[in-house]
Design a protein around this motif. Structure first.
Motif, PDB file in Angstrom:
ATOM      1  N   THR A  64     -13.936 -11.642 -87.090  1.00 27.72           N
ATOM      2  CA  THR A  64     -13.717 -10.467 -87.926  1.00 27.72           C
ATOM      3  C   THR A  64     -12.398 -10.638 -88.673  1.00 27.72           C
ATOM      4  OG1 THR A  64     -12.498  -9.267 -86.221  1.00 27.72           O
ATOM      5  CG2 THR A  64     -14.908  -8.994 -86.251  1.00 27.72           C
ATOM      6  N   ALA A  65     -12.176  -9.767 -89.651  1.00 29.56           N
ATOM      7  CA  ALA A  65     -10.904  -9.785 -90.369  1.00 29.56           C
ATOM      8  C   ALA A  65      -9.755  -9.529 -89.402  1.00 29.56           C
ATOM      9  CB  ALA A  65     -10.923  -8.742 -91.483  1.00 29.56           C
ATOM     10  N   GLY A  66      -9.964  -8.604 -88.472  1.00 33.68           N
ATOM     11  CA  GLY A  66      -8.926  -8.287 -87.496  1.00 33.68           C
ATOM     12  C   GLY A  66      -8.596  -9.457 -86.585  1.00 33.68           C
ATOM     13  N   THR A 105     -20.638 -14.166 -94.179  1.00 33.93           N
ATOM     14  CA  THR A 105     -19.336 -13.656 -94.591  1.00 33.93           C
ATOM     15  C   THR A 105     -18.248 -14.680 -94.326  1.00 33.93           C
ATOM     16  OG1 THR A 105     -20.016 -11.390 -94.090  1.00 33.93           O
ATOM     17  CG2 THR A 105     -17.658 -11.796 -94.301  1.00 33.93           C
ATOM     18  N   ALA A 106     -17.367 -14.852 -95.298  1.00 31.16           N
ATOM     19  CA  ALA A 106     -16.183 -15.688 -95.124  1.00 31.16           C
ATOM     20  C   ALA A 106     -14.956 -14.791 -95.082  1.00 31.16           C
ATOM     21  CB  ALA A 106     -16.057 -16.685 -96.272  1.00 31.16           C
ATOM     22  N   TYR A 107     -14.034 -15.128 -94.187  1.00 36.56           N
ATOM     23  CA  TYR A 107     -12.761 -14.426 -94.080  1.00 36.56           C
ATOM     24  C   TYR A 107     -11.647 -15.418 -94.390  1.00 36.56           C
ATOM     25  CZ  TYR A 107     -15.563 -10.984 -91.525  1.00 36.56           C
ATOM     26  OH  TYR A 107     -16.518 -10.068 -91.162  1.00 36.56           O
ATOM     27  N   LEU A 108     -10.703 -15.006 -95.233  1.00 39.63           N
ATOM     28  CA  LEU A 108      -9.585 -15.856 -95.610  1.00 39.63           C
ATOM     29  C   LEU A 108      -8.291 -15.196 -95.170  1.00 39.63           C
ATOM     30  CD1 LEU A 108     -11.972 -16.498 -97.619  1.00 39.63           C
ATOM     31  CD2 LEU A 108     -10.246 -17.035 -99.315  1.00 39.63           C
ATOM     32  N   VAL A 172      -8.723 -11.739 -97.023  1.00 43.60           N
ATOM     33  CA  VAL A 172      -9.801 -11.555 -98.000  1.00 43.60           C
ATOM     34  C   VAL A 172     -11.140 -11.706 -97.281  1.00 43.60           C
ATOM     35  CG1 VAL A 172     -10.884 -12.443-100.095  1.00 43.60           C
ATOM     36  CG2 VAL A 172      -8.379 -12.434 -99.898  1.00 43.60           C
ATOM     37  N   GLN A 173     -12.079 -10.828 -97.584  1.00 42.93           N
ATOM     38  CA  GLN A 173     -13.436 -10.902 -97.038  1.00 42.93           C
ATOM     39  C   GLN A 173     -14.417 -11.007 -98.188  1.00 42.93           C
ATOM     40  OE1 GLN A 173     -14.419  -7.789 -94.237  1.00 42.93           O
ATOM     41  NE2 GLN A 173     -16.620  -7.962 -94.630  1.00 42.93           N
ATOM     42  N   MET A 174     -15.359 -11.937 -98.090  1.00 41.37           N
ATOM     43  CA  MET A 174     -16.321 -12.120 -99.185  1.00 41.37           C
ATOM     44  C   MET A 174     -17.618 -12.699 -98.661  1.00 41.37           C
ATOM     45  SD  MET A 174     -14.786 -15.528-101.047  1.00 41.37           S
ATOM     46  CE  MET A 174     -16.247 -15.691-102.077  1.00 41.37           C
ATOM     47  N   GLY A 175     -18.688 -12.478 -99.407  1.00 46.88           N
ATOM     48  CA  GLY A 175     -19.971 -13.050 -99.062  1.00 46.88           C
ATOM     49  C   GLY A 175     -20.046 -14.507 -99.473  1.00 46.88           C
ATOM     50  N   THR A 176     -20.870 -15.270 -98.786  1.00 43.62           N
ATOM     51  CA  THR A 176     -21.055 -16.685 -99.110  1.00 43.62           C
ATOM     52  C   THR A 176     -22.487 -16.950 -99.563  1.00 43.62           C
ATOM     53  OG1 THR A 176     -21.669 -17.267 -96.831  1.00 43.62           O
ATOM     54  CG2 THR A 176     -19.328 -17.396 -97.407  1.00 43.62           C
TER      55      THR A 176
END
Length: 241
Positions: A64-66, A105-108, A172-176
């Motif tokens: 997760t982003a967290g 989902t990709a998290y950066l 950053v969270q985005m779809g792949t």
């Protein structure tokens, strides 16, 4: 996600202060770090940040982003404590850019001036913002992006892991999509290779490891005065089912 990585000491530096993490079997995260500090402390900072980050991520269930933020924050704390304990490492720090994947989902996570790009359907997009003095000047309209590339203060970093007890981390969270290629790299790459060449190489018929070797060779030909590290993280069809 399939990850391919390369690092090179460059033409001028006595040691390689860059570090990276490529995932082990079953893992879905990777990272690049570019250390700074005298007496080899930059090497220590980047290696420690990568080690602590990867250890924390391995404790995570679903990404997760967290969870990503926590792993990078703990890496920051570890480097900061190490610097406090050793006078010779005072002030050391490192840039840090990480990518993690969960389903579609990709998290950066990003701190400093290493970068993450996305290559998708014939186009390239920088996903991170450099935490540098010249980038702040660009954002304020004081200089152009072209002027920033050659500005005498372009190497002044405004945010890094380990230099303070806590640090602001960009998430950053985005779809792949299948075929997406994320490109993580230190500034030893981006200072000598422009986005057009990164895109051209990524879209070429070469195998991914050969693409990385080609980009490093260009960086070296164009000066190579810094350590060079880069990763391609490629989203595979099976990864998003």
């Amino acid at each position: 996600m399939k990850v391919y990585a390369i690092t090179d000491i460059g033409r001028m530096r006595p040691i390689n202060e860059d570090s990276y993490y490529a995932p082990r079997e079953g893992e879905r995260f990777c990272a690049v770090a570019d250390g700074m500090g005298g007496h080899n402390a930059g090497e220590v900072a980047s290696a420690m940040a990568i080690q602590v980050f990867s250890e924390e991520m391995r404790k995570t269930g679903d990404i997760t982003a967290g969870a990503l933020h926590t792993a990078v924050a703990r890496a920051n704390e570890a480097v900061y404590r190490k610097a406090l304990e050793n006078a010779g490492m005072s002030g050391m720090g490192t840039t840090f850019s990480a990518l993690a994947e969960q389903g579609e989902t990709a998290y950066l996570a990003h701190v400093g001036d290493s970068r993450i790009y996305l290559v998708r359907r014939g186009a390239i997009l920088q996903l991170t913002t450099d935490h540098t003095l010249v980038e702040e000047m660009v954002q304020k309209g004081l200089i152009t992006p072209r002027e920033a590339r050659v500005h005498p203060k372009r190497n002044i970093i405004t945010r890094a892991l380990g230099t303070e007890e806590s640090v602001q981390i960009d998430i950053v969270q985005m779809g792949t999509r299948p075929g997406d290629a994320f490109f993580l790299c230190s500034d030893g790459m981006t200072n000598y290779v422009d986005e057009r060449e990164i895109l051209r190489t990524a879209m070429s018929e070469r195998e991914w490891p050969e693409k990385l070797k080609h980009l490093v060779s260009i960086a070296l030909e164009n000066g190579g005065a810094d350590n060079i590290t880069a990763l391609f993280a490629v989203v595979e069809e099976a990864a998003i089912r």
